[in-house]
Design an enzyme around this catalytic site. Structure first.
Site, PDB file in Angstrom:
ATOM      1  CG  LEU A  41      -2.226  -0.603   1.253  1.00 24.27           C
ATOM      2  CD1 LEU A  41      -2.876  -0.486   2.624  1.00 24.27           C
ATOM      3  CD2 LEU A  41      -3.134  -0.019   0.198  1.00 24.27           C
ATOM      4  CG  ASP A  42       0.814   4.004  -3.179  1.00 21.30           C
ATOM      5  OD1 ASP A  42       1.731   3.253  -3.559  1.00 21.30           O
ATOM      6  OD2 ASP A  42      -0.101   4.393  -3.919  1.00 21.30           O
ATOM      7  CB  THR A  43       3.903   6.362   2.125  1.00 19.12           C
ATOM      8  OG1 THR A  43       5.013   5.548   1.728  1.00 19.12           O
ATOM      9  CG2 THR A  43       4.193   6.949   3.498  1.00 19.12           C
ATOM     10  CB  SER A  45      -2.898   3.998   0.494  1.00 15.12           C
ATOM     11  OG  SER A  45      -2.889   4.656  -0.751  1.00 15.12           O
ATOM     12  NE  ARG A 141       0.535   7.611  -6.316  1.00 10.65           N
ATOM     13  CZ  ARG A 141       0.432   7.961  -5.034  1.00 10.65           C
ATOM     14  NH1 ARG A 141       1.005   7.227  -4.112  1.00 10.65           N
ATOM     15  NH2 ARG A 141      -0.237   9.034  -4.672  1.00 10.65           N
TER      16      ARG A 141
END
Length: 180
Positions: A41-43, A45, A141
């Site tokens: 998961l992106d930072t 998110s 993303r």
């Protein structure tokens, strides 16, 4: 027996155990040896991250050919109309190719939603709303790029589920261990 951890990743945490000196990591929350993230998961998110000690299970969770559905709660700027929702449902042409069709519906703000630190930016003249978005792939993303492509930028992104696993009853920064 394979072990799997369900972790509700807070905003700002990076999906690795090694420290980068700038962000909190999984090591700040999970002191369990020999488990590894099954996906990322992106930072910026939040939400469900699965970790496991089983390489084959990790591969099944992350490999696109197994098409594990991933459901997100997405707060967007503006209120998508039927046309935008239908575009998401048909698939979106991104720079790296066409996305698979998604399930996309408007939803109420999730019950029991925790506050985010820092809070999402709000503009008094632009409303926001929430979408329930399920995808069957995981391009980089992807959800953010999909909502932006139909004119409704993502403000907050929370992964609610991967396959049968959810964050139900799991507070941010907390995890649950189970056998897969």
């Amino acid at each position: 027996m394979s072990r799997i951890l369900l972790f509700n990743k807070p905003y700002g945490v990076i999906c690795q155990f090694s420290r980068d000196g700038m962000h909190p990591t999984l090591a700040d929350y999970i002191a369990v040896p020999d488990v590894y993230p099954a996906g990322r998961l992106d930072t910026d998110s939040e939400g469900l991250l699965l970790l496991t000690d089983d390489g084959k299970l990790q591969h099944r969770i992350t490999d696109p050919k197994h098409k594990q559905p991933k459901t997100y709660w997405v707060q967007v700027e503006g209120i998508p109309d039927a046309t935008a929702l239908e575009q998401l449902r048909r698939g979106i042409q991104l720079k790296d190719g066409m996305t698979l069709p998604a399930e996309a519906n408007l939803m109420a703000e999730p019950q029991g939603l925790w506050l985010r630190d820092p809070p999402v930016r709000f503009r008094k003249d632009i409303p926001t709303c929430w979408l329930w978005l399920t995808i069957h792939e995981g391009k980089n993303r992807q959800v953010r790029r999909m909502t932006a492509a139909v004119g409704f930028p993502t403000l907050r992104l929370i992964r609610y589920s991967i396959g049968k696993w959810t964050i139900d009853g799991l507070a941010p920064g907390k995890w649950l261990s189970m056998h897969a």
